[in-house]
Structure formats: C-alpha cells, structure tokens
Design an enzyme around this catalytic site. Structure first.
Site, PDB file in Angstrom:
ATOM      1  N   ASN A  10       0.841  -1.191   0.000  1.00  0.00           N
ATOM      2  CA  ASN A  10       0.000   0.000   0.000  1.00  0.00           C
ATOM      3  C   ASN A  10       0.884   1.251   0.000  1.00  0.00           C
ATOM      4  O   ASN A  10       1.697   1.443   0.907  1.00  0.00           O
ATOM      5  CB  ASN A  10      -0.900  -0.050   1.246  1.00  0.00           C
ATOM      6  N   HIS A  13       0.900   6.345   1.681  1.00  0.00           N
ATOM      7  CA  HIS A  13       1.626   7.336   2.478  1.00  0.00           C
ATOM      8  C   HIS A  13       2.784   8.001   1.734  1.00  0.00           C
ATOM      9  O   HIS A  13       3.363   8.954   2.239  1.00  0.00           O
ATOM     10  CB  HIS A  13       2.009   6.745   3.836  1.00  0.00           C
ATOM     11  N   HIS A  46      -5.788   3.545  -1.471  1.00  0.00           N
ATOM     12  CA  HIS A  46      -7.090   3.875  -0.882  1.00  0.00           C
ATOM     13  C   HIS A  46      -7.474   5.286  -1.332  1.00  0.00           C
ATOM     14  O   HIS A  46      -6.866   6.258  -0.900  1.00  0.00           O
ATOM     15  CB  HIS A  46      -6.969   3.801   0.653  1.00  0.00           C
ATOM     16  N   ARG A  48      -9.565   7.921  -0.713  1.00  0.00           N
ATOM     17  CA  ARG A  48     -10.508   8.366   0.320  1.00  0.00           C
ATOM     18  C   ARG A  48     -11.445   9.436  -0.213  1.00  0.00           C
ATOM     19  O   ARG A  48     -11.097  10.164  -1.144  1.00  0.00           O
ATOM     20  CB  ARG A  48      -9.743   8.931   1.517  1.00  0.00           C
ATOM     21  N   ARG A  52      -7.293  12.616   0.909  1.00  0.00           N
ATOM     22  CA  ARG A  52      -6.183  13.102   1.751  1.00  0.00           C
ATOM     23  C   ARG A  52      -4.834  12.519   1.355  1.00  0.00           C
ATOM     24  O   ARG A  52      -3.802  13.054   1.664  1.00  0.00           O
ATOM     25  CB  ARG A  52      -6.460  12.822   3.229  1.00  0.00           C
ATOM     26  N   GLU A  73      -8.827   0.317  -2.577  1.00  0.00           N
ATOM     27  CA  GLU A  73      -9.661   0.331  -1.366  1.00  0.00           C
ATOM     28  C   GLU A  73     -10.603   1.510  -1.483  1.00  0.00           C
ATOM     29  O   GLU A  73     -10.173   2.617  -1.818  1.00  0.00           O
ATOM     30  CB  GLU A  73      -8.791   0.513  -0.120  1.00  0.00           C
ATOM     31  N   THR A 104      -8.415   3.851   8.974  1.00  0.00           N
ATOM     32  CA  THR A 104      -9.621   3.022   9.061  1.00  0.00           C
ATOM     33  C   THR A 104      -9.707   2.373  10.449  1.00  0.00           C
ATOM     34  O   THR A 104      -8.814   1.640  10.850  1.00  0.00           O
ATOM     35  CB  THR A 104      -9.581   1.925   7.967  1.00  0.00           C
ATOM     36  N   GLU A 154     -11.082  -9.370   3.875  1.00  0.00           N
ATOM     37  CA  GLU A 154      -9.807  -8.932   4.436  1.00  0.00           C
ATOM     38  C   GLU A 154     -10.049  -8.689   5.919  1.00  0.00           C
ATOM     39  O   GLU A 154     -10.893  -7.870   6.295  1.00  0.00           O
ATOM     40  CB  GLU A 154      -9.307  -7.655   3.751  1.00  0.00           C
ATOM     41  N   HIS A 195      -3.930  -4.043   7.893  1.00  0.00           N
ATOM     42  CA  HIS A 195      -3.946  -2.930   8.838  1.00  0.00           C
ATOM     43  C   HIS A 195      -2.969  -3.070  10.013  1.00  0.00           C
ATOM     44  O   HIS A 195      -3.066  -4.003  10.792  1.00  0.00           O
ATOM     45  CB  HIS A 195      -5.338  -2.628   9.404  1.00  0.00           C
TER      46      HIS A 195
HETATM   47  N1  PXP Z   1      -5.972  -2.904   4.344  1.00  0.00           N
HETATM   48  C1  PXP Z   1      -6.988  -2.005   4.463  1.00  0.00           C
HETATM   49  C2  PXP Z   1      -8.359  -2.450   4.103  1.00  0.00           C
HETATM   50  C3  PXP Z   1      -6.734  -0.682   4.883  1.00  0.00           C
HETATM   51  O1  PXP Z   1      -7.761   0.197   4.984  1.00  0.00           O
HETATM   52  C4  PXP Z   1      -5.403  -0.300   5.136  1.00  0.00           C
HETATM   53  C5  PXP Z   1      -5.110   1.122   5.497  1.00  0.00           C
HETATM   54  O2  PXP Z   1      -5.413   1.947   4.412  1.00  0.00           O
HETATM   55  C6  PXP Z   1      -4.388  -1.261   4.991  1.00  0.00           C
HETATM   56  C7  PXP Z   1      -4.710  -2.555   4.609  1.00  0.00           C
HETATM   57  C8  PXP Z   1      -2.951  -0.930   5.245  1.00  0.00           C
HETATM   58  O3  PXP Z   1      -2.789  -0.620   6.593  1.00  0.00           O
HETATM   59  P1  PXP Z   1      -1.410  -0.038   7.088  1.00  0.00           P
HETATM   60  O4  PXP Z   1      -1.142   1.202   6.321  1.00  0.00           O
HETATM   61  O5  PXP Z   1      -1.637   0.210   8.543  1.00  0.00           O
HETATM   62  O6  PXP Z   1      -0.371  -1.106   6.850  1.00  0.00           O
END
Ligand code: PXP
Length: 241
Positions: A10, A13, A46, A48, A52, A73, A104, A154, A195
């Site tokens: 992911n 960030h 994601h 949003r 953001r 996402e 989330t 998930e 997450h």
């Molecule tokens: N999976 C889902 C469904 C999420 O919403 C997120 C955060 O956007 C992640 C995975 C990744 O989480 P993290 O950034 O804490 O590793």
C-alpha cells in the site's frame, strides 16, 4: 496444493508526504513501479472521499502503468463505485470510512449497509473485478460476507497489531483472527489480512495458514526511510512466505 502467499504493498503514504507540502514529489507512481520491481504482488491504494492521500489522477496513472494487479480500497458509496467502474482496478476492497478518523478504525458494518453493499459487489463482479470486504474478525461478519457474494474477506488486524506494539497479551486476539480466517476458508472465501502490520505482527499473523494475502502500507513506507523500499519488501516477503 500450497498456494503462494501474496504481498500487497500500500503506497498511500507516499502521497501523504507529497500532499504535506503541496508538491509533485514523491510520486506514488514511482513508488508503485519500484514496489512492482521489488517483488510486490499487487499495489494497494485507498482513494478516500476527502482525497487526503491518493487522488483520482494517481489512480488513473497507476492503473495505466502498473502490470501487477491494482487493489483499490474504497468506501461503499455510489461515487466510488462509478470511479471503480471507470478505472477498472483488478481488485476492490470495500472499507468503511469516517471523515475524522486518522486511519480506518474498524471493519464494515455489514448489517447496516447490506443493500448498498450487495449492489456494489454485484456490479463490480460483473465487471470482472475481484471484491473483498474489510471486516472485523467475527464469524457473523464472515457469514454475511459470503451471503453478499464477496470473493474474499480482508480481516482487520489493527487491534491485534496494537496489542503487539504495546506488548500486551495477544493470544485471544490472534485466536479470533485464526477462527474467522479458517471459517472463511471453509466457506470458500479467500482470506486476506490488513492494517497496522509491522515485521513482528506480520510474522505472528503469517502463522495463520489460511491467510493468503497481506496488505501492508504505513510500516513499509516508514521503514523505507531507513532501509529503502526494495529491502523492506524483501524482508516482508520472507516473513509472510
Ligand atoms: N488494508 C486495508 C483495508 C486498509 O484500509 C489499510 C489502510 O489503508 C491497509 C490494509 C494498510 O494498513 P497499514 O497502512 O496500517 O499497513
């Protein structure tokens, strides 16, 4: 047959850092290309509702240039459904969203959103998009996901990962993840986890054999500051295998 465990990287960030200064760098697409080259199995983003981090333009560019599957996402809204149908990501993971949350905070409230979820799942699947639902590790939510026709679930691993980080007892929380994962597998749902994962928590979660895909973001981008994206991805690949 033992299926290979997959790592979804992911890159949200990277966009957070870019947006913090209103700049054009660092570019999420560059991170996605590097993640692809470094052994990621898919790229997770994601979009949003408040944009953001990832923006519509990022999704478009990433979908166009990335060869591995793109996992979008998104919140269960008509706006997001329209965007998904237009951009055709390979996978969609439906997540709950609150404007003021930092990240989330929990899994979907399936009971409350049944009708809309059913509509969104059906439309996405008709367009050959794999659909997963981001849920808390509860048997009831697994059953509801199956009923709604999702391909995958998930499991929200945030609670477990927080316990690991604060060195609290994790046995009960891990057991809930394991029970939900095994139950989902029995129902023929593919099981993913996401997450809050770090090396330590991902290593513990990877002991749950029914989990096939790990979606990890914040820690990967954080760790990349010190050892680079390529090395971080390599380390996670070893951990989840
Ligand atoms: N999976 C889902 C469904 C999420 O919403 C997120 C955060 O956007 C992640 C995975 C990744 O989480 P993290 O950034 O804490 O590793």
């Amino acid at each position: 047959m033992i299926k290979k465990k997959r790592l979804g990287v992911n890159i949200d960030h990277v966009a957070t850092i870019r947006n913090a200064r209103g700049e054009i760098y660092p570019d999420p697409l560059r991170a996605a290309l590097l993640a692809q080259k470094s052994g990621a199995d898919s790229i997770t983003i994601h979009l949003r509702e408040d944009r953001r981090h990832i923006r519509d333009e990022d999704l478009k560019k990433i979908k166009k240039k990335i060869k591995i599957p793109v996992n979008l996402e998104m919140a269960p809204t008509n706006e997001m459904l329209k965007i998904a149908l237009k951009n055709k990501p390979n996978f969609v993971c439906i997540v709950p969203e609150k404007r003021r949350e930092i990240t989330t905070e929990g899994g979907l409230n399936i009971k409350k959103n049944k009708t809309l979820l059913k509509k969104i799942i059906t439309k996405l699947k008709k367009n050959n998009i794999r659909v997963s639902l981001f849920i808390d590790p509860k048997i009831e939510d697994v059953n509801q996901s199956k009923k709604l026709g999702a391909n995958c679930i998930e499991l929200h691993t945030g609670v477990f990962c927080n316990l690991v980080n604060s060195r609290k007892k994790t046995k009960k929380s891990l057991s809930e993840i394991k029970k939900a994962a095994n139950h989902a597998k029995q129902l023929n749902l593919e099981v993913h986890a996401g997450h809050g994962m770090t090396y330590k928590s991902a290593s513990k979660i990877s002991k749950v054999k029914s989990i096939l895909e790990f979606n990890i973001g914040h820690f990967i981008i954080s760790e990349s500051i010190f050892i680079g994206l390529k090395n971080t991805i390599k380390k996670f690949r070893k951990i989840i295998k």
